[in-house]
Design a protein around this motif. Sequence first.
Motif, PDB file in Angstrom:
ATOM      1  N   ARG A 123       0.806  -1.217   0.000  1.00 35.95           N
ATOM      2  CA  ARG A 123       0.000   0.000   0.000  1.00 35.95           C
ATOM      3  C   ARG A 123       0.842   1.272   0.000  1.00 35.95           C
ATOM      4  N   ILE A 124       2.143   1.119   0.233  1.00 35.70           N
ATOM      5  CA  ILE A 124       3.000   2.302   0.329  1.00 35.70           C
ATOM      6  C   ILE A 124       3.009   3.112  -0.971  1.00 35.70           C
ATOM      7  N   PRO A 125       3.185   2.482  -2.151  1.00 30.74           N
ATOM      8  CA  PRO A 125       3.211   3.290  -3.387  1.00 30.74           C
ATOM      9  C   PRO A 125       1.956   4.140  -3.571  1.00 30.74           C
ATOM     10  N   GLN A 126       0.781   3.594  -3.240  1.00 27.43           N
ATOM     11  CA  GLN A 126      -0.445   4.357  -3.413  1.00 27.43           C
ATOM     12  C   GLN A 126      -0.460   5.595  -2.519  1.00 27.43           C
ATOM     13  N   LYS A 127       0.015   5.447  -1.283  1.00 28.83           N
ATOM     14  CA  LYS A 127       0.045   6.595  -0.379  1.00 28.83           C
ATOM     15  C   LYS A 127       0.979   7.680  -0.894  1.00 28.83           C
ATOM     16  N   LEU A 128       2.092   7.274  -1.476  1.00 22.40           N
ATOM     17  CA  LEU A 128       3.016   8.252  -2.036  1.00 22.40           C
ATOM     18  C   LEU A 128       2.450   8.861  -3.317  1.00 22.40           C
ATOM     19  N   ALA A 129       1.736   8.077  -4.082  1.00 25.06           N
ATOM     20  CA  ALA A 129       1.097   8.605  -5.293  1.00 25.06           C
ATOM     21  C   ALA A 129       0.069   9.672  -4.927  1.00 25.06           C
ATOM     22  N   ASP A 130      -0.626   9.492  -3.778  1.00 26.80           N
ATOM     23  CA  ASP A 130      -1.571  10.516  -3.325  1.00 26.80           C
ATOM     24  C   ASP A 130      -0.853  11.850  -3.082  1.00 26.80           C
ATOM     25  N   LEU A 131       0.358  11.780  -2.520  1.00 26.63           N
ATOM     26  CA  LEU A 131       1.123  13.015  -2.311  1.00 26.63           C
ATOM     27  C   LEU A 131       1.519  13.638  -3.643  1.00 26.63           C
ATOM     28  N   ALA A 132       1.918  12.804  -4.592  1.00 27.52           N
ATOM     29  CA  ALA A 132       2.277  13.335  -5.910  1.00 27.52           C
ATOM     30  C   ALA A 132       1.091  14.072  -6.529  1.00 27.52           C
ATOM     31  N   ARG A 133      -0.109  13.529  -6.385  1.00 25.28           N
ATOM     32  CA  ARG A 133      -1.289  14.185  -6.929  1.00 25.28           C
ATOM     33  C   ARG A 133      -1.600  15.463  -6.167  1.00 25.28           C
ATOM     34  N   ALA A 134      -1.405  15.423  -4.833  1.00 31.22           N
ATOM     35  CA  ALA A 134      -1.648  16.629  -4.048  1.00 31.22           C
ATOM     36  C   ALA A 134      -0.699  17.751  -4.443  1.00 31.22           C
ATOM     37  N   LEU A 135       0.494  17.392  -4.892  1.00 35.17           N
ATOM     38  CA  LEU A 135       1.471  18.390  -5.319  1.00 35.17           C
ATOM     39  C   LEU A 135       1.285  18.786  -6.788  1.00 35.17           C
ATOM     40  N   GLY A 136       0.342  18.171  -7.460  1.00 34.47           N
ATOM     41  CA  GLY A 136       0.110  18.505  -8.866  1.00 34.47           C
ATOM     42  C   GLY A 136       1.180  17.984  -9.788  1.00 34.47           C
ATOM     43  N   LEU A 137       1.839  16.894  -9.406  1.00 34.89           N
ATOM     44  CA  LEU A 137       2.936  16.369 -10.216  1.00 34.89           C
ATOM     45  C   LEU A 137       2.447  15.441 -11.314  1.00 34.89           C
TER      46      LEU A 137
END
Length: 640
Positions: A123-137
Motif C-alpha cells: 500500500r505504500i506506493p499508493q500513499k506516495l502517489a496521493d502526495l504526488a497528486r496533491a502536489l500537482g505532479l
Amino acid sequence: MDPDRVDRGVPAAGGQDSGTTQPDLVLQGTQVGPLNTQYNNYYYAGGASPSATSRIWSARAHPHAFIGREELLSRIADTAGSAVTVLHGMGGIGKSSIAVEYADLHRDDFDIVWWVPSEDPDRIPQKLADLARALGLVDPTDSVDTATARLMGALTERDRWLLIFDNAERPRDLASFLPPGPGQVLITSRNPNWHGRATLAVSRFSREESVELLTGRAPELSKKDAALLAESLGDLPLAVEQAGAYIADSDLDTDAYIRALTQRPDQLFTRVGDSDYPTAMTLSWTMAFDRLAADNPVAFDVLALMAWMASEPVPIGLLRDRPDALPGRLRVVADDLIRADCVRILHQRSMAAWIENTLQLHRVPAALLRARNSHAGDAESLAAAVLRLLHAALPEDVWDNPDTWGPWEPLLPHVLTATDAGRPLHGSPAESGWLLDRAASYLQTRGQPGAAHPLFRRAFDLRREAFGDDHADTLRSANHLAVVLRDVGDFHEARSLHEGTLLRRRRTLGGDHIDTLSSANNLAAVLRALGRFDVARTWDEDTFTRRRRVLGDDHGETLGSANNLAADLHELGEFEKARTIAADAHRRARRALGDDHPNTIKIAGNLARYLHALGERRPPAHPTDGEEPRGDPAGHGRGR
C-alpha cells in the motif's frame, strides 16, 4: 480552523489511530471533499492549486496531553541532517505519537508533512502517489509507478518536507521510497535493525511520567494508586493512556482495574473511554501474534510459554538445556540454529527484548497472549509446562547451601509468578507444591521468613488437598511451615504443627527416619524458644544419639543436633558440657563443611558465646589458628 493544522483531538500516548472522523481536503478555506483513506487526509494552503509554496499536511492529529519524551524529540531533531531517522520499539511504546509530536513541534520547518502507513508494503506506493497528486505532479490518469517516480524526483529538488513511514517492518520494504533530497524521513518500526540509518530506541515511560499521565487523565486517582496502575501496566504508554481514560469515564477503581487486567486483558483493552489508541494497540499485538505464528511457529510457541512466566528476563539456558521438560513442539529449541532463528525474529519484531542471553516479554502483551491461550484452550497445558520446566531447572537442596543459590536468584520471579494463586495449579500439584516449598526455603535461608511464610502455607495446603495428611510431601511441608512459624514468632501454632507432624512421621516412617528426626529436632527448637529448655534437652539428646547412629558423627544434620543440644545445656547452666559438645562440633564442621559454611559459622558463634561465659577467649582445640570463632553469638542453629 487554524490554516496550518488539522486537529482531530485524539488523546495522548501514541500508537495507532482507529476509525476517528477524518477532516476534509481544504483549499483556500473551501471544502472540496474528503479523501477515501484512513490516514492521508490533508489540506494545502497558499494558492488556487498546489505549488512549491503550498503547505500540505497529512499527519495524524496531535495528542492533546503528550507527556515527556523531550530528550528523544531533541535527538530526532539532531539527526535531521542524516535524512532518515528510525524510531524503534515494541508495540504500544508510543512511537507514532512521538512522530506526530515531532511534526507538530517543527511545523514551521516544513511545507509538506505526509503520513504513510507502512504495515502493508503493497500500500505504500499508493500513499506516495496521493502526495504526488496533491502536489500537482501527475494527472489523475497517471499510474501509481509514474506518480511515485515523479514524487521521488521532485523531493530531491526541494526542502522543507517530512515523510513519516509508520510501522514499517523491514528496511527492504522502503528501499525504493526514501528520497535522498534535503528533506527528512522519519520511520517508526518494531524492528531495531536498520543498518546505515540513524536509529533511536523508544523506551517505556518512567514511573513519574506514567503517574503524571494517569493523574492528568483521571484526577481522582491518588499518586499511590496511579503508581500501582503503572506498575501493573509495565509503564507501557498506550496501556497507561487507556487506564487513565477508562477510569476517568467509569466507576472502576484501581484494584478492580488491576483484577480485570490480570483476568480479562483482551476485554479490558476494548473498553477505551474516550481514547481509541488502546483498541489499535490490542489489534496491533493480535496481528503481530498472528504473523509470528504463521512465519515462525516455534518462536510463537516460545513467546506463548514466556507469557506464563514473570515479566522479567528469562535465561535462554532455561529453554536450551532442558528440552525434555518442554512441550513436544518446543523441544526443537535445543537446536542452536532453530533457537537462534527464534531469538532473531522475536528481537527483530520487538516482541521480546534480547539482553545478555535473556529474553524478556512485557507484561501487557504477555497478558494478551495468556487471554489468547485461554480462548484456545491452551492455558492449563502452558502453565503446567512452565511448572515442569522450572522444577527441572532448579536445585532442591537450598537450605544453608550457598552453592545451590545461583540458579534461584534469576528464576525466583518466574517461580512466584508460575505458582501464583490465580494460576491453574490443580493439574500439577507435585511440581507446584515442590516449587512453592523450595522457593520458600530459599527465601527463609536467605533471611526472609516473612516472605517465606505464605509460600510454605500454600505448599502445605496444596499438598494436603492433593495427597492427603500422611503423604511424605504433605508432612515435609508441615515441617517447613512449622519452622517458619517459629521464625516469625508464632511459637504455639509452630509447636502444635510440629507435634502433629512428628506423630504422623513416627507412625508412617519410624523413629529413626531422617524426616522423623528432622521433626523431633524442630520441635525441640520451638520448645527452646518457649523457654522449655528441659523438655527441649530431652528431645535434642535423643535426636543427637539417633543421628550419630544413622548418619554418622560428621554429617551436617548430626552437627546441627550437637549445636542445639549445646544450646539447651548452656541455657540450663551446664556451661562446661555445652562448651565440650560445641567445641567438638566446631572441629568436625570445619573439617567436613569448611570454615565458610553457614552451619560452621553458627556453631562457631555459639561456641564463642559459651567460651565467653566460661571466661575463655578462644577454642582450645585450635591453638595455632590465630583467629576467633566467627558467627552470630545468638545463633542456635535451625536443624532443618
